[in-house]
Design a protein around this motif. Structure first.
Motif, PDB file in Angstrom:
ATOM      1  N   PRO B  62       0.834  -1.290   0.029  1.00  0.00           N
ATOM      2  CA  PRO B  62       0.042  -0.099   0.072  1.00  0.00           C
ATOM      3  C   PRO B  62       0.850   1.201  -0.024  1.00  0.00           C
ATOM      4  N   GLY B  75      -4.569   0.936  -0.426  1.00  0.00           N
ATOM      5  CA  GLY B  75      -4.023  -0.136  -1.387  1.00  0.00           C
ATOM      6  C   GLY B  75      -3.701   0.325  -2.563  1.00  0.00           C
ATOM      7  N   ARG B  76      -2.693  -0.279  -3.268  1.00  0.00           N
ATOM      8  CA  ARG B  76      -2.058   0.080  -4.562  1.00  0.00           C
ATOM      9  C   ARG B  76      -2.933   0.114  -5.670  1.00  0.00           C
ATOM     10  N   GLY B  77      -4.027  -0.829  -5.653  1.00  0.00           N
ATOM     11  CA  GLY B  77      -5.029  -1.019  -6.676  1.00  0.00           C
ATOM     12  C   GLY B  77      -5.896   0.251  -6.778  1.00  0.00           C
ATOM     13  N   MET B  78      -6.127   0.725  -5.581  1.00  0.00           N
ATOM     14  CA  MET B  78      -6.992   1.946  -5.582  1.00  0.00           C
ATOM     15  C   MET B  78      -6.254   3.174  -5.995  1.00  0.00           C
TER      16      MET B  78
END
Lengths: 573, 87
Positions: B62, B75-78
């Protein structure tokens, strides 16, 4: 009696406002989402009695987690709302405020953390804000108590707003923009040196060594200070004063017989044995007060310190990647750490996780592989005499279990594991008084919970012996215990006791003349096979009956499997 | 000034993951569904705000970002779906 709901975003100091208003020892933490279960209290304002509800923190009334669903429900319950707002982040806090007063609840706004706005160069025009919202607005600083009197005095003035209506999300942000433009001026400032130092605790290169060091120091503190209290305070009290007195007192009215044995076992003044006598007033008090309490106190002191300083969200960031492999995310570190104190608050804290899958995994892993402080203290007390090696075997086994089971559950449990999304509050200087109050409240909570159960357990076990039930059960379970796990058949009594309390259950292993290998296996089996009754009840409520049955099945299978494997490794066939 | 810099061709919106620690950027859009967008906004992560990166955890871990004084672990996806304009 009218009900006041205390509402606000996470980490705005709501619980401190609550304890200021009620004087009750309410736990507050610098970790978003600690108040997952609501707290109630009473207060008297201007001669009138009010019920006060501390609602879990929520960013909006459209809930995203179970803790926030509770908040929405509680809003409808209250007659008056005190909306606690973080004055240093007025803009985003106003979203919830507009949602609340748009629903025409009589409301007062408390602008908390008011003192910090000055350090941060934020000017807020309170009168103008009051006019725009059309509800009373009171600046407060709950930690020092400033403004709380004024807040209480205005409870009677709480009223539904005439200017703010229920509106769509877009309209609400526009409205907030207008309000902020009118009431707030922010003077530009640079990052202070302290903020730069704070940042090193979340940067991976520096943060991970700091985290390891912090955990090691915490652990060391709990053991060293805990032991000091045992040696210099509790042991002298029990062996020099309480022991001789209680044996004398019981002997004076019941020198022998059933009552004597149930109360103090076979203890005499010459041979005081608090561990093996197994009387209600000897072992029943010695285990919770002498063997466990000192470590519970030191544990909760350190936990409260880490919470109040605001370290836990940083830890959550650092462990996030690892916990994702187990189907969890960084926030799950909080129920896990709480579980090391007591699995009951640990189970409650799984509510901060967003999905059913995460809650199931976190709760199951905790119930199986996270021994509570009472249990740990006993494991150290009993196994420690044979050397650190055995203690390390127990904890490494539990750690491996935690990881393997997590990897497995991530694969087989249906549902989603969302990403981490968590506010990281600024570090705050803990208030020593609050810290001690909090440690005391939690240690007292342990005693209130543990002592009755330990005494009840000792009583039941005494009866089971008297009526020969233990002999029957020993024979029945001897194939499992002796053949599969390599334990003496008498160990069944510890497993029975373990349903009530794990600490006293481990204490019961001592008189059985076990080898360190057998004790090690017993400790792991006791830790994993089933949660104690208090944890079980909470888990049942949190997970529901179906998921609880699944978790319980897993526990028994895993406990037996691990026990057999350990037996083969440690003892042989 | 603001308008002029907006018109430069290299000032197009890029994912927040491309921002380096120390650089400042303006949030252009949040991505995601309405529910998560609302949650992000109530945490202080809003279009038009200035964002910086405090730390990025390794192994796709993150981020910790700072949005005008509020630090958020995310988080990295967000982070990847949040679009920004460097300033």
């Amino acid at each position: 009696m009218k009900k006041i709901s205390l509402m606000g975003c996470p980490n705005v100091g709501k619980s401190v406002v609550f304890s200021r208003l009620t004087g009750v020892n309410v736990i507050s933490s610098n970790y978003p989402g600690t108040t997952v279960d609501f707290t109630k209290g009473n207060t008297r304002i201007g001669g009138e009695k009010f019920g006060l509800i501390d609602v879990p923190g929520t960013y909006s009334l459209e809930p995203t987690s179970k803790a926030e669903e509770v908040a929405l429900y509680m809003l409808q319950e209250g007659d008056i709302v005190i909306d606690v707002v973080d004055a240093t982040h007025l803009e985003r806090n106003l979203y919830l405020t507009l949602e609340i007063i748009g629903r025409k609840k009589p409301t007062i706004v408390a602008l908390n953390l008011w003192d910090e706005t000055k350090h941060l160069g934020i000017d807020i025009d309170v009168e103008k804000l009051e006019k725009l919202l059309d509800v009373p607005v009171v600046p407060t600083c709950a930690i020092t108590g400033e403004g709380i009197k004024e807040l209480a005095a205005k409870v009677g003035d709480a009223k539904p707003s005439k200017t703010i209506e229920l509106m769509s999300e877009g309209e609400r942000w526009l409205k907030i923009g207008e309000i902020i433009k009118e009431v707030q001026v922010v003077h530009h400032r640079h990052h202070t040196i302290w903020e730069r130092i704070a940042d090193t605790t979340v940067k991976p290169v520096t943060g991970i060594p700091i985290a390891i060091l912090t955990i090691l120091l915490t652990f060391l503190f709990i053991i060293v200070i805990g032991n000091w209290i045992v040696e210099h305070l509790m042991d002298p009290i029990f062996y020099n004063y309480y022991g001789p007195w209680i044996v004398g007192a019981v002997n004076s009215f019941s020198p022998e017989g059933l009552l004597h044995d149930i109360l103090i076992g076979k203890s005499t003044v010459e041979s005081l044995d608090f561990m093996q006598s197994f009387g209600l007033l000897t072992t029943g008090l010695y285990v919770p007060f002498d063997m466990v309490l000192p470590f519970v106190i030191t544990f909760y002191f350190m936990l409260s310190l880490l919470e109040d300083v605001g370290y836990l969200p940083r830890l959550a960031v650092l462990v996030d990647t690892g916990l994702h492999k187990l189907g969890l995310h960084g926030s799950a570190i909080v129920p896990t750490i709480l579980g090391f104190g007591c699995n009951v608050p640990g189970a409650l804290a799984t509510r901060i996780l967003e999905t059913r899958k995460q809650r199931f995994i976190a709760a199951t892993l905790m119930a199986i592989a996270v021994p509570c402080m009472a249990q740990s203290a006993m494991i150290f007390g009993i196994l420690g005499r044979y050397g650190m090696k055995w203690i390390i075997i127990v904890y490494c086994t539990l750690l491996v279990l935690y990881i393997l089971l997590g990897l497995l559950l991530k694969k087989i449990v249906k549902g989603e594991s969302p990403e981490l999304l968590l506010e990281v509050p600024p570090y705050r200087k803990p208030d020593p008084l609050t810290l001690l109050k909090k440690t005391w409240t939690k240690a007292y909570g342990f005693l209130a919970e543990a002592v009755p159960f330990v005494i009840l357990g000792v009583f039941i076990v005494n009866l089971l012996y008297v009526f020969g039930v233990i002999d029957v059960l020993s024979t029945v379970f001897s194939p499992v215990l002796t053949t599969l796990l390599g334990l003496p058949e008498g160990a069944i009594v510890a497993l029975i006791m373990g349903f009530l309390r794990k600490d006293i259950a481990i204490g019961m292993l001592l008189p059985m003349d076990m080898s360190p290998q057998q004790l090690t296996i017993s400790c792991v089996v006791l830790a994993t096979y089933f949660p104690c009754i208090a944890t079980f009840v909470v888990l049942l409520r949190e997970l529901g009956i179906r998921d609880m049955l699944k978790a319980a099945g897993l526990m028994i299978v895993i406990s037996l499997t691990v026990g057999i494997i350990m037996r083969l490794i440690l003892i042989g066939i | 000034m603001e308008l002029l810099s907006d018109m430069k061709p290299d000032r197009k919106a890029v994912p927040l993951t491309t921002l380096f620690p120390g650089e400042r950027a303006k949030i252009i859009s949040l991505g995601h569904g309405a529910g998560i967008q609302r949650h992000l906004r109530t945490m202080g992560l809003m279009e038009g705000k200035i964002v910086t990166i405090i730390a990025a955890q390794p192994a796709r871990g993150p981020f910790v970002i700072d949005v005008e004084g509020t630090q958020i672990a995310i988080g990295r996806g967000m982070v990847r779906r949040i679009l920004i304009q460097k300033i």
